[in-house]
Design a protein around this motif. Sequence first.
Motif, short mmCIF file in Angstrom:
data_model
loop_
_atom_site.label_atom_id
_atom_site.label_comp_id
_atom_site.label_asym_id
_atom_site.label_seq_id
_atom_site.Cartn_x
_atom_site.Cartn_y
_atom_site.Cartn_z
N SER A 59 0.81 -1.23 0.00
CA SER A 59 0.00 0.00 0.00
C SER A 59 0.83 1.26 0.00
O SER A 59 0.44 2.26 -0.58
N TYR A 60 1.93 1.24 0.73
CA TYR A 60 2.65 2.48 0.98
C TYR A 60 3.97 2.53 0.23
O TYR A 60 4.64 1.53 0.07
N SER A 61 4.35 3.74 -0.15
CA SER A 61 5.71 3.96 -0.61
C SER A 61 6.60 3.86 0.63
O SER A 61 6.11 3.91 1.76
N LYS A 62 7.91 3.73 0.41
CA LYS A 62 8.83 3.62 1.53
C LYS A 62 8.74 4.85 2.43
O LYS A 62 8.84 4.76 3.64
N GLU A 63 8.55 6.00 1.81
CA GLU A 63 8.47 7.25 2.56
C GLU A 63 7.19 7.28 3.41
O GLU A 63 7.24 7.62 4.60
N GLU A 64 6.07 6.89 2.81
CA GLU A 64 4.81 6.84 3.57
C GLU A 64 4.91 5.86 4.73
O GLU A 64 4.38 6.09 5.82
N PHE A 65 5.58 4.74 4.47
CA PHE A 65 5.76 3.71 5.49
C PHE A 65 6.51 4.29 6.69
O PHE A 65 6.15 4.04 7.85
N TYR A 66 7.53 5.11 6.42
CA TYR A 66 8.29 5.73 7.49
C TYR A 66 7.41 6.68 8.31
O TYR A 66 7.39 6.63 9.55
N HIS A 67 6.63 7.52 7.63
CA HIS A 67 5.78 8.47 8.34
C HIS A 67 4.73 7.75 9.19
O HIS A 67 4.42 8.15 10.31
N ASN A 68 4.22 6.66 8.63
CA ASN A 68 3.27 5.82 9.34
C ASN A 68 3.89 5.29 10.65
O ASN A 68 3.25 5.28 11.71
N PRO A 98 5.84 6.08 17.87
CA PRO A 98 6.90 7.06 18.13
C PRO A 98 7.98 6.54 19.08
O PRO A 98 9.17 6.81 18.87
N GLU A 99 7.58 5.75 20.10
CA GLU A 99 8.58 5.25 21.06
C GLU A 99 9.55 4.28 20.39
O GLU A 99 10.73 4.25 20.71
N PHE A 100 9.00 3.51 19.47
CA PHE A 100 9.82 2.56 18.71
C PHE A 100 10.86 3.32 17.88
O PHE A 100 12.05 2.98 17.89
N VAL A 101 10.41 4.36 17.20
CA VAL A 101 11.32 5.14 16.35
C VAL A 101 12.38 5.85 17.19
O VAL A 101 13.54 5.99 16.78
N GLN A 102 12.01 6.28 18.41
CA GLN A 102 12.97 6.89 19.33
C GLN A 102 14.03 5.88 19.78
O GLN A 102 15.20 6.21 19.92
N ARG A 103 13.57 4.66 20.02
CA ARG A 103 14.42 3.66 20.68
C ARG A 103 15.40 2.99 19.74
O ARG A 103 16.51 2.65 20.14
N ILE A 104 14.96 2.73 18.51
CA ILE A 104 15.76 1.95 17.55
C ILE A 104 16.70 2.89 16.79
O ILE A 104 16.25 3.91 16.27
#
Lengths: 192, 192
Positions: A145-154, A160-166
């Motif tokens: 469904s998503y472009s790689k960029e959309e996937f990132y924003h999703n 958000p905690e996952f993106v902060q942690r990894i």
Amino acid sequence: MSDIFKSHLEKFIKIKEDDFQEIMQYFRTINVKKKENLMIEGDICRSHYFVLSGCLRKFFVNEKGNEQTTEFAIENWWLTDNLAYEHQLPTQFYIQAVEKSEILTITQDAQRELLEKFPQLERYFRFIYQRAFAAAKMRVKYLFSYSKEEFYHNLVENYPEFVQRIPQYLIASYLGFSPEYLSEIRARKKSQ
Amino acid sequence: MSDIFKSHLEKFIKIKEDDFQEIMQYFRTINVKKKENLMIEGDICRSHYFVLSGCLRKFFVNEKGNEQTTEFAIENWWLTDNLAYEHQLPTQFYIQAVEKSEILTITQDAQRELLEKFPQLERYFRFIYQRAFAAAKMRVKYLFSYSKEEFYHNLVENYPEFVQRIPQYLIASYLGFSPEYLSEIRARKKSQ
């Protein structure tokens, strides 16, 4: 640390303290350092890992020699190469600690014996696989469904905690693009 | 037709004839025509489908208005939108018959009651979800590993009967490309 596993089990099934103590005999607790490998490509996949603390990731090395991360597992998640684990085959994946982690491990033989001895755990594992399967199916939908960029924003929006942690380069490895491209996307977002 | 389901169950668990008769009370058997929809986008996902004969597919309609097929289910496979089914949410998918099919259906409430009444079925469903999860994980790996063309050749090599049985435009819809592009690939292969 086994209290963590007990509370987790009790979300799904009732369990007596004596039974729990016996169940724990089927597991081993191990401590792994950041970047330590639990499994590498070509190994027979003998173990199933449950994260008590820390974070693991599963990846394979693609044709270009890049690490493509396919899954992360944080506290209270299981991780293995399920197909290779079920059939005791060599795996095509690596499992590596993203952070210093404490892990429960069980072998396939031990897991089978455990389920025979404590059939109430069938219900627990049925829930675990049911949810993991549902999540994997949504991942497939997102990949289409998503472009790689959309996937990132999703990801940023919903986890958000996952993106902060990894670490960022591992987020890039999960999304299937280069760390440089991820930096570009982030810069673009900030300037909006 | 319930013999098919019984033989299937018996691959995983032992079951008494009386129990089996009672278990069947939780299900309904339905016949669907080719292209008939069992579920459409926006419906609350109430049912889990088991294919006795025929073939179902699950798809969503992408931004371009194309049908992206994410799964097929032939004889002895289950199909639903697992996340929406577990939480009784509106689905983002369609489930449609590829061929004239005979289907066992069960509602989420009935499945829960069935598992409470016959806990030996926890083992059966644990196996089902475990295998489906392992297959879904390999699908994710393939989506990252192979080009669309390689994915097609892989399918032809490993599942020739499947490729024979499923109409070409649906194979294209599963692989995420246009029927025209699939014709090109096939022509190229023949001329090699």
